[in-house]
Design a protein around this motif. Sequence first.
Motif, PDB file in Angstrom:
ATOM      1  N   LEU A 121      -9.980 -11.464  -1.859  1.00 54.57           N
ATOM      2  CA  LEU A 121      -9.686 -10.036  -1.889  1.00 54.57           C
ATOM      3  C   LEU A 121      -9.059  -9.690  -3.235  1.00 54.57           C
ATOM      4  O   LEU A 121      -8.269 -10.464  -3.776  1.00 54.57           O
ATOM      5  CB  LEU A 121      -8.733  -9.674  -0.755  1.00 54.57           C
ATOM      6  CG  LEU A 121      -9.220 -10.039   0.643  1.00 54.57           C
ATOM      7  CD1 LEU A 121      -8.096  -9.929   1.650  1.00 54.57           C
ATOM      8  CD2 LEU A 121     -10.392  -9.169   1.036  1.00 54.57           C
ATOM      9  N   THR A 122      -9.406  -8.523  -3.758  1.00 54.14           N
ATOM     10  CA  THR A 122      -8.882  -8.083  -5.051  1.00 54.14           C
ATOM     11  C   THR A 122      -8.387  -6.649  -4.951  1.00 54.14           C
ATOM     12  O   THR A 122      -8.850  -5.879  -4.103  1.00 54.14           O
ATOM     13  CB  THR A 122      -9.971  -8.156  -6.141  1.00 54.14           C
ATOM     14  OG1 THR A 122     -11.066  -7.300  -5.770  1.00 54.14           O
ATOM     15  CG2 THR A 122     -10.481  -9.579  -6.325  1.00 54.14           C
ATOM     16  N   GLY A 123      -7.451  -6.299  -5.835  1.00 54.10           N
ATOM     17  CA  GLY A 123      -6.949  -4.937  -5.813  1.00 54.10           C
ATOM     18  C   GLY A 123      -6.164  -4.570  -7.056  1.00 54.10           C
ATOM     19  O   GLY A 123      -5.912  -5.407  -7.931  1.00 54.10           O
ATOM     20  N   VAL A 124      -5.782  -3.308  -7.102  1.00 55.78           N
ATOM     21  CA  VAL A 124      -4.953  -2.765  -8.177  1.00 55.78           C
ATOM     22  C   VAL A 124      -3.722  -2.140  -7.548  1.00 55.78           C
ATOM     23  O   VAL A 124      -3.747  -1.704  -6.388  1.00 55.78           O
ATOM     24  CB  VAL A 124      -5.714  -1.716  -9.026  1.00 55.78           C
ATOM     25  CG1 VAL A 124      -6.895  -2.349  -9.737  1.00 55.78           C
ATOM     26  CG2 VAL A 124      -6.167  -0.541  -8.189  1.00 55.78           C
ATOM     27  N   CYS A 125      -2.638  -2.099  -8.309  1.00 56.26           N
ATOM     28  CA  CYS A 125      -1.386  -1.571  -7.784  1.00 56.26           C
ATOM     29  C   CYS A 125      -0.597  -0.933  -8.921  1.00 56.26           C
ATOM     30  O   CYS A 125      -0.603  -1.428 -10.052  1.00 56.26           O
ATOM     31  CB  CYS A 125      -0.587  -2.713  -7.153  1.00 56.26           C
ATOM     32  SG  CYS A 125       1.010  -2.225  -6.485  1.00 56.26           S
TER      33      CYS A 125
ATOM     34  N   GLU B  27       5.223   0.966  -4.239  1.00 58.21           N
ATOM     35  CA  GLU B  27       3.895   0.563  -4.685  1.00 58.21           C
ATOM     36  C   GLU B  27       2.805   1.396  -4.035  1.00 58.21           C
ATOM     37  O   GLU B  27       2.829   1.638  -2.832  1.00 58.21           O
ATOM     38  CB  GLU B  27       3.669  -0.922  -4.371  1.00 58.21           C
ATOM     39  CG  GLU B  27       4.693  -1.814  -5.034  1.00 58.21           C
ATOM     40  CD  GLU B  27       4.375  -3.280  -4.915  1.00 58.21           C
ATOM     41  OE1 GLU B  27       4.632  -3.987  -5.894  1.00 58.21           O
ATOM     42  OE2 GLU B  27       3.875  -3.710  -3.857  1.00 58.21           O
ATOM     43  N   LYS B  28       1.857   1.797  -4.866  1.00 53.89           N
ATOM     44  CA  LYS B  28       0.634   2.443  -4.398  1.00 53.89           C
ATOM     45  C   LYS B  28      -0.497   1.520  -4.830  1.00 53.89           C
ATOM     46  O   LYS B  28      -0.637   1.233  -6.013  1.00 53.89           O
ATOM     47  CB  LYS B  28       0.466   3.829  -5.016  1.00 53.89           C
ATOM     48  CG  LYS B  28       1.516   4.807  -4.528  1.00 53.89           C
ATOM     49  CD  LYS B  28       1.284   6.183  -5.124  1.00 53.89           C
ATOM     50  CE  LYS B  28       2.377   7.125  -4.710  1.00 53.89           C
ATOM     51  NZ  LYS B  28       2.128   7.782  -3.455  1.00 53.89           N
ATOM     52  N   TRP B  29      -1.265   1.031  -3.849  1.00 56.49           N
ATOM     53  CA  TRP B  29      -2.287   0.052  -4.153  1.00 56.49           C
ATOM     54  C   TRP B  29      -3.633   0.450  -3.559  1.00 56.49           C
ATOM     55  O   TRP B  29      -3.714   1.336  -2.707  1.00 56.49           O
ATOM     56  CB  TRP B  29      -1.868  -1.339  -3.664  1.00 56.49           C
ATOM     57  CG  TRP B  29      -1.398  -1.404  -2.240  1.00 56.49           C
ATOM     58  CD1 TRP B  29      -0.114  -1.339  -1.794  1.00 56.49           C
ATOM     59  CD2 TRP B  29      -2.203  -1.524  -1.073  1.00 56.49           C
ATOM     60  NE1 TRP B  29      -0.074  -1.424  -0.424  1.00 56.49           N
ATOM     61  CE2 TRP B  29      -1.346  -1.550   0.040  1.00 56.49           C
ATOM     62  CE3 TRP B  29      -3.574  -1.629  -0.861  1.00 56.49           C
ATOM     63  CZ2 TRP B  29      -1.810  -1.661   1.341  1.00 56.49           C
ATOM     64  CZ3 TRP B  29      -4.050  -1.741   0.440  1.00 56.49           C
ATOM     65  CH2 TRP B  29      -3.163  -1.757   1.520  1.00 56.49           C
TER      66      TRP B  29
END
Length: 112
Positions: free
Chosen positions: A73-77, A93-95
């Motif tokens: 799994l991948t993401g940005v924050c 945090e907003k992700w």
Amino acid sequence: MINYDGKIFRPISNSENGEVDLVMQFEYKQQENIVSSTYSGGRIKQGQLIALVDEQGHLDMRYHQINWEGKILTGVCRSTPEIMPNGKIRLYEKWKWTCGDHSEGESILEEQ
């Protein structure tokens, strides 16, 4: 600039679609304006994050992790710091997932 090096953070809240468990901890390392951490626990077998910190202490982060189901799994924050009355840091945090359903969420971490 906030120096995150050696600081340990624990989640105190997370959106339902997140995988971070409230018993996990993140030990941040910082060199110049680069912050990183390796983490595991809860539904996450192993994860890593890397971020750039700006002059106000905001973190522009990317993360990837492998959960216990064997999925990557991948993401940005984007993390916004608050210095609490006791001098510790709270991160808002907003992700967003950059894989799967691409859903968004929010979490709060506090320095231990």
